[in-house]
Enzyme design. Structure first.
Site: not given
Ligand code: AMP
Length: 210
Positions: A15, A90, A124, A157, A168
């Site tokens: 994404k 999400r 990554r 990360r 996740r």
């Molecule tokens: P990402 O970079 O999109 O993989 O997000 C990293 C982490 O941020 C996720 O594993 C969640 O803990 C938190 N996070 C990001 N976007 C959301 C969302 N829309 N709702 C809830 N938690 C989020």
């Protein structure tokens, strides 16, 4: 051209990469909740302090915090701006809240097999500044450990380690997968096979957006 786009797909489905390319080539504003939260954690803001524990374990940050954060961002956009939502919504609750504020015209779902996701996530490497992502085998930076785009030092990360990645993916299946049906029922879902060469995937993504 579609104007308000939601990117769906499990963690590691691309994404961020595809959203970033769309934003560069076609001028969309990319709003990534993950990037916003990581920045909040780095800056030690109240939101960052509340979100950190959830993020470190791979859990979702509570809906109310995320919805408030996104509402604030959306309210700053010029009318008519093309927007890509990356990592948001999400949950169905977040999707309902988004739908109340803005009319989404495309939900683009990147489909990638689970076994490939783990490999992609654990290898990554990310740029803390411009949010570009690389892969230790398939998409190496030109100079080891350095971002091709802005020259910052790449990092892994905290939530891209083996244990958290499995959590996740589980959290994705339970909370976010239902959004595929949610947007299909609205008649705006397009699924793109997210495996293969990055540029070939991007060609399909662009076709869906046009
Ligand atoms: P990402 O970079 O999109 O993989 O997000 C990293 C982490 O941020 C996720 O594993 C969640 O803990 C938190 N996070 C990001 N976007 C959301 C969302 N829309 N709702 C809830 N938690 C989020």
């Amino acid at each position: 051209m579609k104007s308000k786009i939601v990117l769906l797909g499990p963690p590691g489905s691309g994404k961020g990469t595809q959203g970033e390319k769309l934003s560069e080539e076609m001028g969309y504003v990319r709003l990534s909740t993950g990037d916003m939260l990581r920045e909040a954690v780095r800056n030690g803001t109240e939101l960052g302090m509340k979100a950190k524990g959830y993020m470190d374990s791979g859990a979702l940050v509570p809906n109310d915090l995320i919805i408030d954060l996104m509402k604030e961002k959306i309210s700053t956009l010029e009318p008519g701006t093309g927007v890509i939502f990356d990592g948001f919504p999400r949950t169905v609750e977040q999707a309902d809240a988004l739908g109340e504020q803005i009319e989404i015209d495309l939900a683009l779902n990147l489909d990638v097999a689970d076994c490939e996701l783990v490999e992609r996530l654990t290898k990554r490497r990310s740029c803390p500044e411009c949010h570009c992502v690389f892969h230790l085998t398939h998409n190496k930076p030109r100079q080891e450990g350095v971002c091709d785009k802005c020259g910052s030092l790449l990092y892994q990360r905290d939530d891209d380690c083996d244990e958290t990645v499995c959590n996740r993916l589980e959290v994705y299946r339970k909370n976010t997968l239902p959004l595929i049906d949610y947007y299909e029922r609205k008649g705006i879902l397009v699924t793109v096979e997210g495996t293969g060469k990055m540029d070939e995937i991007f060609a399909k993504v662009k076709e869906a957006v046009r």
